[in-house]
Design an enzyme around this catalytic site. Sequence first.
Site, PDB file in Angstrom:
ATOM      1  N   LYS A 217       0.860  -1.185   0.000  1.00  0.00           N
ATOM      2  CA  LYS A 217       0.000   0.000   0.000  1.00  0.00           C
ATOM      3  C   LYS A 217       0.892   1.228   0.000  1.00  0.00           C
ATOM      4  CE  LYS A 217      -3.728   2.354   2.488  1.00  0.00           C
ATOM      5  NZ  LYS A 217      -4.636   2.302   3.652  1.00  0.00           N
ATOM      6  N   ARG A 227     -10.873   9.559   1.457  1.00  0.00           N
ATOM      7  CA  ARG A 227     -10.785  10.231   2.752  1.00  0.00           C
ATOM      8  C   ARG A 227     -11.918  11.224   2.939  1.00  0.00           C
ATOM      9  NH1 ARG A 227      -4.173  10.821   2.371  1.00  0.00           N
ATOM     10  NH2 ARG A 227      -3.757   8.600   2.783  1.00  0.00           N
ATOM     11  N   LYS A 239       1.194  10.173   5.662  1.00  0.00           N
ATOM     12  CA  LYS A 239       1.273   8.765   6.058  1.00  0.00           C
ATOM     13  C   LYS A 239       2.532   8.086   5.512  1.00  0.00           C
ATOM     14  CE  LYS A 239      -3.711   8.279   6.629  1.00  0.00           C
ATOM     15  NZ  LYS A 239      -4.881   7.371   6.557  1.00  0.00           N
ATOM     16  N   GLU A 255       7.561  -6.730   1.479  1.00  0.00           N
ATOM     17  CA  GLU A 255       6.326  -6.626   2.260  1.00  0.00           C
ATOM     18  C   GLU A 255       5.427  -7.841   2.010  1.00  0.00           C
ATOM     19  OE1 GLU A 255       5.433  -4.630   4.550  1.00  0.00           O
ATOM     20  OE2 GLU A 255       6.489  -2.725   4.324  1.00  0.00           O
ATOM     21  N   LYS A 270      -2.115  -1.568  -3.755  1.00  0.00           N
ATOM     22  CA  LYS A 270      -2.981  -0.388  -3.751  1.00  0.00           C
ATOM     23  C   LYS A 270      -2.108   0.868  -3.831  1.00  0.00           C
ATOM     24  CE  LYS A 270      -6.431   2.044  -0.930  1.00  0.00           C
ATOM     25  NZ  LYS A 270      -7.082   2.154   0.388  1.00  0.00           N
ATOM     26  N   SER A 296     -10.253   5.302  -5.168  1.00  0.00           N
ATOM     27  CA  SER A 296     -11.210   6.399  -5.336  1.00  0.00           C
ATOM     28  C   SER A 296     -10.734   7.460  -6.317  1.00  0.00           C
ATOM     29  CB  SER A 296     -11.505   7.043  -3.986  1.00  0.00           C
ATOM     30  OG  SER A 296     -10.310   7.560  -3.400  1.00  0.00           O
ATOM     31  N   TYR A 335     -15.091   0.517  -7.365  1.00  0.00           N
ATOM     32  CA  TYR A 335     -16.382   1.172  -7.182  1.00  0.00           C
ATOM     33  C   TYR A 335     -17.251   1.024  -8.433  1.00  0.00           C
ATOM     34  CZ  TYR A 335     -13.691   3.084  -3.359  1.00  0.00           C
ATOM     35  OH  TYR A 335     -12.896   3.186  -2.242  1.00  0.00           O
TER      36      TYR A 335
END
Length: 346
Positions: A217, A227, A239, A255, A270, A296, A335
Amino acid sequence: MTSTEIAHTPQDSAEVATSNLPAMPHRPRRLRRTEGLRRLVREHHLTTADLIYPVFVMAGEEQKEAIPSMPGCYRYTLDLLLEEVTAAYDLGIPGIALFPLISPDLKDNAGTESYNPKGLVPQAVRAIKQALPNLLVFTDVALDPYSSAGHDGIVENGEILNDQTVAVLVQQALCHAEAGADFVSPSDMMDGRVGAIRRALDAAGWINVGILTYSAKYASAYYGPFRDALDSAPQFGDKKTYQMDPANAQEALKEVDLDIAEGADIVMVKPALAYMDIIQRVKRHTTLPVAAYNVSGEYAMVKAAAQQGWIDERAVVMETLTSLKRAGADVILTYFAKDVASLLRR
């Protein structure tokens, strides 16, 4: 016409022009000639079974709030959410990913609402599984929707605490498992959280609850509309101390390896579109199913361009998701899931 004169026709000219060309035993266009041929030799196929539909739930009754930065997406109260996920299930979509909008008065630095057994997500999971027991429910495991600071972990003096956060994530995962979630999906990127969650689930008897982990990610600019949807933007800083640097590729494999060793069942990359190379690397690196999140910001860009009449939305969506399959994605969170399922059914 004299004996030395020659009459040339267009056909003669074409024959002369091609007579010196080498033989062409391979003509790839032969296999593109008709729609039936193209379907016959198509290498990658997008199906409804590939899709997970992300949905947003909020408290209240009989309410459906539009998300301005995500046209066509809504936050639903639980009663209307059940109608939405039932429609998705009836289209053949096998699973939904659940994300909560939490009231500000329930947020704190420790994310204590995240493991409230009477909280919004456990209520929603129980109701969905009662209504649609065969619909797969994936729950987000992270603190940012519940955090007063908008971060994925507990904050102390401006630092995100790893191990203390993992302890809370374990409680959150157990809470979701007890409510009936099929998969918990840690999206926080804290070190060691997959192993801690797996051990806790097994110890509590939830050996059949899977872990779809956000393995790679990235600290991406594509998350803005999401968000907005959850009112979860960080209240300070960014972040980048826990999500991955977009410049890194090899690190994604590290990872992934760590998450697999700790007990992951599905690994995810992602975002998706700007990270197709990562999807392909991960797919070649592991035998586990690989998920990709068509996030998104990617959704919003397609919607915005379509609203301006600049692109054919349906064609772009189908091309995009098929490209993710070509890159190596076995599972796609999008979505557009309902729209795509409707198109595929037709």
